[in-house]
Design an enzyme around this catalytic site. Structure first.
Site, PDB file in Angstrom:
ATOM      1  N   ARG A 169      -1.134   0.511  18.199  1.00 28.82           N
ATOM      2  CA  ARG A 169      -1.905   0.186  17.002  1.00 28.82           C
ATOM      3  C   ARG A 169      -1.205  -0.908  16.198  1.00 28.82           C
ATOM      4  O   ARG A 169      -0.146  -0.677  15.626  1.00 28.82           O
ATOM      5  CB  ARG A 169      -2.105   1.431  16.128  1.00 28.82           C
ATOM      6  CG  ARG A 169      -2.858   1.131  14.832  1.00 28.82           C
ATOM      7  CD  ARG A 169      -3.444   2.363  14.161  1.00 28.82           C
ATOM      8  NE  ARG A 169      -2.448   3.237  13.581  1.00 28.82           N
ATOM      9  CZ  ARG A 169      -2.747   4.249  12.751  1.00 28.82           C
ATOM     10  NH1 ARG A 169      -4.017   4.483  12.426  1.00 28.82           N
ATOM     11  NH2 ARG A 169      -1.795   5.026  12.276  1.00 28.82           N
ATOM     12  N   ASP A 453       1.671   9.526   6.306  1.00 28.32           N
ATOM     13  CA  ASP A 453       1.836   8.103   6.544  1.00 28.32           C
ATOM     14  C   ASP A 453       1.226   7.329   5.382  1.00 28.32           C
ATOM     15  O   ASP A 453       0.920   7.908   4.336  1.00 28.32           O
ATOM     16  CB  ASP A 453       1.276   7.682   7.909  1.00 28.32           C
ATOM     17  CG  ASP A 453      -0.244   7.826   8.005  1.00 28.32           C
ATOM     18  OD1 ASP A 453      -0.912   8.043   6.979  1.00 28.32           O
ATOM     19  OD2 ASP A 453      -0.770   7.704   9.129  1.00 28.32           O
TER      20      ASP A 453
END
Length: 539
Positions: A169, A453
């Site tokens: 990603r 996150d």
């Protein structure tokens, strides 16, 4: 015919890290320069378009499926390209940053896929950006190991057939990489992450029987998917590999993208493998886009918004229906729980919640789901094994019973839960603790037994901002105001100082994190992404 103009030179403006020359080769930098020259202008136009669309939402407080792309949705004939063998079974995916220990543990975890994250789980220090690339190359070359300096424990890769398939990603379109400049401007972080990984590993991965596979974050429209598709076509031609070798899974983690799922798959149809249902970023996107919409769009405490909430269920049901209609995989959301080594009762309760969540996803037709910790891999796998059996996926389950209207996707006011004072305190607590770690270069952080996150900090500060601007009154009679938030933040900062001790407090980034959280939570002008001002402070 005149010769083509030479590519501009890429300038590295960073303190060098060990082995960076293995990644920043002249050939790799030339590829980055080509990507930048060809595609950054379109990236800039699409970011401007995001602003225009946000302004329109501010006027109407409404979103709908696009009339100009109705023909794509109504055409029943098109499908995405068949999945390569390495991506046909995705029943459990583990996520995490690309530090050396995580790289080994994630590949060894027993999950089918590892989302190797250069985005929300990674603070983009130069060491993380380049070190992550080195670690992935070393993993593919089977020359990676790690010894924990504290415990002395050593880590090494299992046999190749036991390792997870990597889906990488890159950063979202909004973030630049200030350490790499071309013609006096920073290169988009997405192009740096994608470009270096693809250039060095595309052929390596093909030789291993896999390929360059990607998760695409923060996508807001089908035009952004079209840009990625054009990048894939160019990149495959550039290095001389067959078209369609790249595969991309798109995170549907913005409210605007939820109205364009079919169009996004259509744009990427030669390279698409699926869509993923995010959670915190999706809620953050709702707050961001409908922040002018009044009480109708005020979200309760983040932990009170479960995936069974009507508007979240509409979103996930539509995602499964869309994916299977078009031959793509539907990947479920994150199980963020971090098992406790000290409290068996905490683990028992949390594991049951994870099991119930994964049972629901498997029962709804998802083909796989995310976990944040290796101990959760068997829990999620059991839920999907029970539904899939020996089948690698359930794309044949078309979910033709699903009918979702435009209004159902934004029916926030259907929630019975309301914002609470403890929800405000939790948003402040988690926001400060996460931002402090991020400023030290850590993007995946265990806080209160959850792996958090950057999406965590985004929803936390967005909810604080929304509650203040909506004048929310909590159950204890207090009204959400800037002064109340400052008071709670001061108490939390004092509590952290007492918890960690004066020496550790001064050595950390606690005051800086506190100030940044208040800045992005209290400023009248809502900044689109917390990571934009935070990146200016990242060293």
């Amino acid at each position: 015919m005149s010769a083509p103009a030479p590519s501009p030179l890429a300038i590295v403006e960073a303190e060098p890290i060990e082995r960076q020359d293995e990644v920043l080769t002249d050939a790799a930098l030339a590829f980055i320069a080509e990507l930048h020259q060809r595609f950054t202008p379109r990236r800039d136009e699409l970011l401007a378009r995001r602003g225009e669309r946000r302004a329109e939402i501010a006027k109407t407080s409404k979103l709908d499926f696009l009339p100009e792309t109705a023909h794509v949705r109504e055409d029943e004939t098109w499908r995405v390209a068949p999945a390569p063998k390495a991506l046909q079974d995705r029943r459990v995916e583990i996520t995490g940053p690309t530090d050396r220990k995580m790289t080994i543990n994630a590949l060894n975890s027993g999950a089918k896929v590892w989302l190797a994250d250069f985005e929300d789980a990674s603070a983009p220090t130069w060491e993380n950006v380049i070190g992550g690339q080195i670690n992935l190359i070393d993993a593919y070359e089977r020359r990676i190991d790690f010894t924990d300096p504290k415990s002395g424990k050593s880590y090494a890769l299992k046999s190749a057939d036991e390792l997870a398939t990597v889906v990488m990603r890159p950063r979202g379109w909004h973030l630049d990489e200030r350490h790499l400049q071309i013609d006096g401007r920073a290169v988009p972080g997405a192009l740096v992450d994608f470009g270096l990984y693809f250039f060095h590993n595309a052929q390596r991965l093909i030789d291993l029987g896999k390929g360059p596979y990607f998760y695409l974050p923060k996508t807001e429209s089908y035009l952004e998917a079209r840009l990625w598709n054009d990048i894939f076509v160019f990149a495959q031609n550039y290095v001389g590999i067959p078209q369609g070798t790249v595969r991309a899974t798109v995170l549907i983690e913005t409210i605007t993208a939820a109205y364009e799922m079919e169009e996004i798959l259509y744009e990427l149809r030669d390279h698409a493998s699926g869509l993923n249902a995010g959670r915190w970023d999706y809620l953050f996107s709702i707050v961001k886009n409908f922040r002018d919409g009044g009480s109708k769009f005020v979200l309760p405490d983040r932990n009170a918004v479960t995936m069974t909430a009507p508007f979240m269920r509409a979103y996930t049901e539509l995602l499964v229906r869309t994916c299977h209609k078009r031959g793509a995989f539907a990947i479920g959301g994150m199980a963020a729980f971090i098992p406790s080594r000290r409290d068996a009762e905490v683990n028992k309760v949390a594991f049951e919640k994870v099991k119930n969540d994964k049972d629901r996803e498997a029962g709804d037709g998802f083909d796989g789901s995310w976990v944040a910790h290796p101990d959760l891999v068997p829990v999620a796998r059991a839920s999907f094994d029970a539904v899939l059996g020996d089948n690698p996926n359930q794309t044949g389950r078309l979910r033709e019973d699903v009918k979702v209207t435009a209004d159902q996707l934004t029916a926030i006011d259907s929630l019975e839960a309301k914002p609470t004072f403890e929800g405000l305190r939790n948003a402040v607590q988690v926001g400060i603790r996460y931002i402090e770690a991020w400023l030290r270069g850590l993007g995946a952080v265990a806080i209160f037994n959850l792996m958090e996150d950057a999406a965590t900090a985004e929803i936390s500060r967005s909810q604080i901002w929304q509650w203040i601007n909506a004048g929310v009154v909590f159950e204890n009679g207090e009204t959400a105001t800037a002064d109340l938030v400052r008071k709670v933040a001061a108490e939390e900062l004092a509590g952290i100082r007492a918890e960690v001790g004066p020496e550790a407090f001064e050595a950390g980034k606690w005051q800086q994190a506190h100030d940044l959280l208040l800045q992005v939570s209290l400023d009248t002008d809502y900044v689109d992404f917390l990571t934009l001002p935070a990146y200016e402070q990242l060293r």
